[in-house]
Design a protein around this motif. Structure first.
Motif, PDB file in Angstrom:
ATOM      1  N   ASP A 150      12.735 -16.102  -0.607  1.00  0.00           N
ATOM      2  CA  ASP A 150      13.418 -14.969  -1.225  1.00  0.00           C
ATOM      3  C   ASP A 150      12.536 -14.360  -2.320  1.00  0.00           C
ATOM      4  O   ASP A 150      12.449 -13.131  -2.452  1.00  0.00           O
ATOM      5  CB  ASP A 150      14.757 -15.406  -1.825  1.00  0.00           C
ATOM      6  N   TYR A 151      11.903 -15.225  -3.097  1.00  0.00           N
ATOM      7  CA  TYR A 151      11.014 -14.734  -4.152  1.00  0.00           C
ATOM      8  C   TYR A 151       9.804 -14.015  -3.561  1.00  0.00           C
ATOM      9  O   TYR A 151       9.410 -12.938  -4.042  1.00  0.00           O
ATOM     10  CB  TYR A 151      10.541 -15.892  -5.031  1.00  0.00           C
ATOM     11  N   LEU A 152       9.204 -14.590  -2.518  1.00  0.00           N
ATOM     12  CA  LEU A 152       8.031 -13.964  -1.906  1.00  0.00           C
ATOM     13  C   LEU A 152       8.385 -12.585  -1.355  1.00  0.00           C
ATOM     14  O   LEU A 152       7.623 -11.623  -1.532  1.00  0.00           O
ATOM     15  CB  LEU A 152       7.482 -14.853  -0.789  1.00  0.00           C
ATOM     16  N   TYR A 153       9.530 -12.483  -0.701  1.00  0.00           N
ATOM     17  CA  TYR A 153       9.968 -11.194  -0.173  1.00  0.00           C
ATOM     18  C   TYR A 153      10.195 -10.198  -1.308  1.00  0.00           C
ATOM     19  O   TYR A 153       9.772  -9.035  -1.229  1.00  0.00           O
ATOM     20  CB  TYR A 153      11.245 -11.370   0.645  1.00  0.00           C
ATOM     21  N   ALA A 154      10.877 -10.660  -2.364  1.00  0.00           N
ATOM     22  CA  ALA A 154      11.152  -9.776  -3.508  1.00  0.00           C
ATOM     23  C   ALA A 154       9.856  -9.321  -4.162  1.00  0.00           C
ATOM     24  O   ALA A 154       9.734  -8.163  -4.586  1.00  0.00           O
ATOM     25  CB  ALA A 154      12.042 -10.497  -4.517  1.00  0.00           C
ATOM     26  N   LEU A 155       8.884 -10.221  -4.252  1.00  0.00           N
ATOM     27  CA  LEU A 155       7.601  -9.866  -4.866  1.00  0.00           C
ATOM     28  C   LEU A 155       6.881  -8.802  -4.043  1.00  0.00           C
ATOM     29  O   LEU A 155       6.381  -7.811  -4.571  1.00  0.00           O
ATOM     30  CB  LEU A 155       6.731 -11.117  -4.985  1.00  0.00           C
ATOM     31  N   LEU A 156       6.835  -9.007  -2.725  1.00  0.00           N
ATOM     32  CA  LEU A 156       6.084  -8.093  -1.866  1.00  0.00           C
ATOM     33  C   LEU A 156       6.753  -6.730  -1.737  1.00  0.00           C
ATOM     34  O   LEU A 156       6.083  -5.739  -1.406  1.00  0.00           O
ATOM     35  CB  LEU A 156       5.916  -8.721  -0.475  1.00  0.00           C
ATOM     36  N   THR A 157       8.046  -6.668  -1.977  1.00  0.00           N
ATOM     37  CA  THR A 157       8.764  -5.390  -1.901  1.00  0.00           C
ATOM     38  C   THR A 157       9.132  -4.865  -3.287  1.00  0.00           C
ATOM     39  O   THR A 157       9.845  -3.863  -3.388  1.00  0.00           O
ATOM     40  CB  THR A 157      10.045  -5.534  -1.062  1.00  0.00           C
ATOM     41  N   GLY A 158       8.640  -5.524  -4.336  1.00  0.00           N
ATOM     42  CA  GLY A 158       9.059  -5.176  -5.691  1.00  0.00           C
ATOM     43  C   GLY A 158       8.143  -4.247  -6.448  1.00  0.00           C
ATOM     44  O   GLY A 158       8.337  -4.023  -7.657  1.00  0.00           O
ATOM     45  N   GLY A 171      -5.325  -2.292 -15.322  1.00  0.00           N
ATOM     46  CA  GLY A 171      -5.540  -2.951 -14.049  1.00  0.00           C
ATOM     47  C   GLY A 171      -4.338  -3.690 -13.504  1.00  0.00           C
ATOM     48  O   GLY A 171      -4.420  -4.292 -12.430  1.00  0.00           O
ATOM     49  N   MET A 172      -3.210  -3.647 -14.192  1.00  0.00           N
ATOM     50  CA  MET A 172      -2.018  -4.347 -13.758  1.00  0.00           C
ATOM     51  C   MET A 172      -1.076  -3.410 -13.019  1.00  0.00           C
ATOM     52  O   MET A 172      -1.058  -2.198 -13.252  1.00  0.00           O
ATOM     53  CB  MET A 172      -1.295  -4.980 -14.950  1.00  0.00           C
ATOM     54  N   GLN A 173      -0.267  -3.995 -12.110  1.00  0.00           N
ATOM     55  CA  GLN A 173       0.702  -3.247 -11.325  1.00  0.00           C
ATOM     56  C   GLN A 173       2.116  -3.666 -11.737  1.00  0.00           C
ATOM     57  O   GLN A 173       2.356  -4.829 -12.046  1.00  0.00           O
ATOM     58  CB  GLN A 173       0.509  -3.532  -9.832  1.00  0.00           C
ATOM     59  N   TYR A 174       3.033  -2.717 -11.712  1.00  0.00           N
ATOM     60  CA  TYR A 174       4.417  -3.025 -12.061  1.00  0.00           C
ATOM     61  C   TYR A 174       5.125  -3.638 -10.854  1.00  0.00           C
ATOM     62  O   TYR A 174       5.024  -3.130  -9.732  1.00  0.00           O
ATOM     63  CB  TYR A 174       5.163  -1.764 -12.499  1.00  0.00           C
ATOM     64  N   ASN A 175       5.844  -4.736 -11.101  1.00  0.00           N
ATOM     65  CA  ASN A 175       6.566  -5.419 -10.031  1.00  0.00           C
ATOM     66  C   ASN A 175       7.856  -5.982 -10.602  1.00  0.00           C
ATOM     67  O   ASN A 175       7.833  -6.727 -11.596  1.00  0.00           O
ATOM     68  CB  ASN A 175       5.715  -6.545  -9.424  1.00  0.00           C
ATOM     69  N   THR A 176       8.967  -5.655  -9.966  1.00  0.00           N
ATOM     70  CA  THR A 176      10.271  -6.054 -10.510  1.00  0.00           C
ATOM     71  C   THR A 176      10.532  -7.552 -10.408  1.00  0.00           C
ATOM     72  O   THR A 176      11.327  -8.092 -11.172  1.00  0.00           O
ATOM     73  CB  THR A 176      11.398  -5.314  -9.763  1.00  0.00           C
ATOM     74  N   ALA A 177       9.888  -8.243  -9.471  1.00  0.00           N
ATOM     75  CA  ALA A 177      10.167  -9.667  -9.253  1.00  0.00           C
ATOM     76  C   ALA A 177       9.199 -10.577  -9.996  1.00  0.00           C
ATOM     77  O   ALA A 177       9.517 -11.753 -10.230  1.00  0.00           O
ATOM     78  CB  ALA A 177      10.113  -9.992  -7.762  1.00  0.00           C
ATOM     79  N   LYS A 209       9.091  -9.580   5.118  1.00  0.00           N
ATOM     80  CA  LYS A 209      10.009 -10.618   5.587  1.00  0.00           C
ATOM     81  C   LYS A 209       9.301 -11.560   6.549  1.00  0.00           C
ATOM     82  O   LYS A 209       9.495 -12.781   6.503  1.00  0.00           O
ATOM     83  CB  LYS A 209      11.221  -9.981   6.261  1.00  0.00           C
ATOM     84  N   ASP A 210       8.469 -11.003   7.434  1.00  0.00           N
ATOM     85  CA  ASP A 210       7.782 -11.840   8.414  1.00  0.00           C
ATOM     86  C   ASP A 210       6.782 -12.784   7.756  1.00  0.00           C
ATOM     87  O   ASP A 210       6.735 -13.976   8.081  1.00  0.00           O
ATOM     88  CB  ASP A 210       7.061 -10.961   9.439  1.00  0.00           C
ATOM     89  N   VAL A 211       5.983 -12.289   6.829  1.00  0.00           N
ATOM     90  CA  VAL A 211       4.984 -13.150   6.207  1.00  0.00           C
ATOM     91  C   VAL A 211       5.654 -14.157   5.266  1.00  0.00           C
ATOM     92  O   VAL A 211       5.161 -15.286   5.104  1.00  0.00           O
ATOM     93  CB  VAL A 211       3.908 -12.326   5.468  1.00  0.00           C
ATOM     94  N   SER A 212       6.786 -13.811   4.668  1.00  0.00           N
ATOM     95  CA  SER A 212       7.524 -14.769   3.832  1.00  0.00           C
ATOM     96  C   SER A 212       8.058 -15.915   4.686  1.00  0.00           C
ATOM     97  O   SER A 212       8.018 -17.082   4.274  1.00  0.00           O
ATOM     98  CB  SER A 212       8.680 -14.070   3.107  1.00  0.00           C
ATOM     99  N   ALA A 213       8.550 -15.586   5.885  1.00  0.00           N
ATOM    100  CA  ALA A 213       9.018 -16.631   6.798  1.00  0.00           C
ATOM    101  C   ALA A 213       7.849 -17.510   7.242  1.00  0.00           C
ATOM    102  O   ALA A 213       7.970 -18.742   7.320  1.00  0.00           O
ATOM    103  CB  ALA A 213       9.698 -16.004   8.016  1.00  0.00           C
ATOM    104  N   PHE A 214       6.714 -16.894   7.531  1.00  0.00           N
ATOM    105  CA  PHE A 214       5.536 -17.661   7.935  1.00  0.00           C
ATOM    106  C   PHE A 214       5.099 -18.614   6.819  1.00  0.00           C
ATOM    107  O   PHE A 214       4.771 -19.789   7.085  1.00  0.00           O
ATOM    108  CB  PHE A 214       4.388 -16.717   8.287  1.00  0.00           C
TER     109      PHE A 214
END
Length: 264
Positions: A150-158, A171-177, A209-214
């Protein structure tokens, strides 16, 4: 039936799945609907194969997965690639081997027994290529972070635009997770970056979602087997509790009858 009732309540409490989870620093992570969710979930082989493709073409450019071997891709409970497919996937990478008879290291095509190839020779090389940041190894990332897949998915879509009142470091990116909401990794997933061949839409959401499941499978490849063992244990405990309850009733019933006859 107090014993049976108590056991049933305990089992149900253990199987309850929260709608949200708390990540590091109290970050809320939304729970996703995973095929491998407890207590009887199973990995979706098609999803794992797509997830490996996303890992191979996107994540593996910066991240290692040192605990995985290519042969694991064909093992039961995993992506389910055939032996021929595993050999083909392994042969697509060049592995540093040696030394040879002249004492030199050399490159050769990978074989199923090889570990996943790391993108950098060492941590120093990895830091040098990423402005001092060390991309973490992904072998057990889904178990190492609160919230898991769940965290990995939230990070990649955040990824998104930082609030106007938030000062972002260079050099930093904003990410909600991500803890602190500032992450060095640029958004790796854009639509069409990986081509799917099974009809699944090549969208960032599906990639995530696919890579988080993997990565969940990579961190816990025996998950399905563990669920099966857990189910057998729960059934045994429930049956054992019923037998013990009935035995207790039988024993105390005889004692009650004897006491009643003696008092009469």
């Amino acid at each position: 039936m107090n014993v049976v009732r108590t056991l049933a309540v305990a089992l149900l409490a253990g199987l309850a799945i929260p709608a949200t989870a708390l990540g590091a620093e109290g970050t809320k992570i939304e729970a996703q609907d995973w095929s491998f969710a407890p207590p009887f979930g199973r990995f979706d082989k098609g999803q794992l194969q797509r997830g490996y493709k996303v890992y191979q073409y996107v994540c593996a450019n910066c991240h290692s997965a040192r605990l995985l071997s290519y042969r694991n891709l064909g093992e039961p409970g995993g992506p389910g690639f055939s032996h021929e497919a595993v050999e083909a996937l392994a042969s697509q990478v060049q592995i540093t081997d040696g030394p040879d008879d002249t004492g030199q290291m050399y490159q050769r095509p990978g074989v199923p027994s090889d570990r996943f190839r790391s993108p950098y020779a060492n941590d120093a090389a990895a830091r040098a290529a990423n402005n001092g940041a060390l991309p973490p190894d992904l072998s057990v990332m889904a178990k190492a972070r609160a919230g898991g897949p769940d965290y990995l998915y939230a990070l990649l879509t955040g990824y998104g635009t930082a609030p106007s009142d938030m000062k972002m470091s260079q050099g930093m990116q904003y990410n909600t997770a991500f803890p602190g909401h500032q992450i060095a990794m640029p958004n790796p997933l854009v639509e069409g970056v990986v081509e799917y061949t099974d009809g699944t839409k090549p969208t960032p959401d599906n990639y995530a979602k696919d890579v988080s499941a993997f990565l969940m499978w990579a961190a816990e490849p025996k998950l399905e087997e563990r669920y099966k063992v857990g189910a057998r244990i729960m059934i045994f405990l429930l049956v054992f509790a019923v037998i013990m309850y009935l035995s207790k009733r039988a024993v105390w019933a005889r004692l009650h009858r004897r006491d009643h006859s003696e008092s009469a």
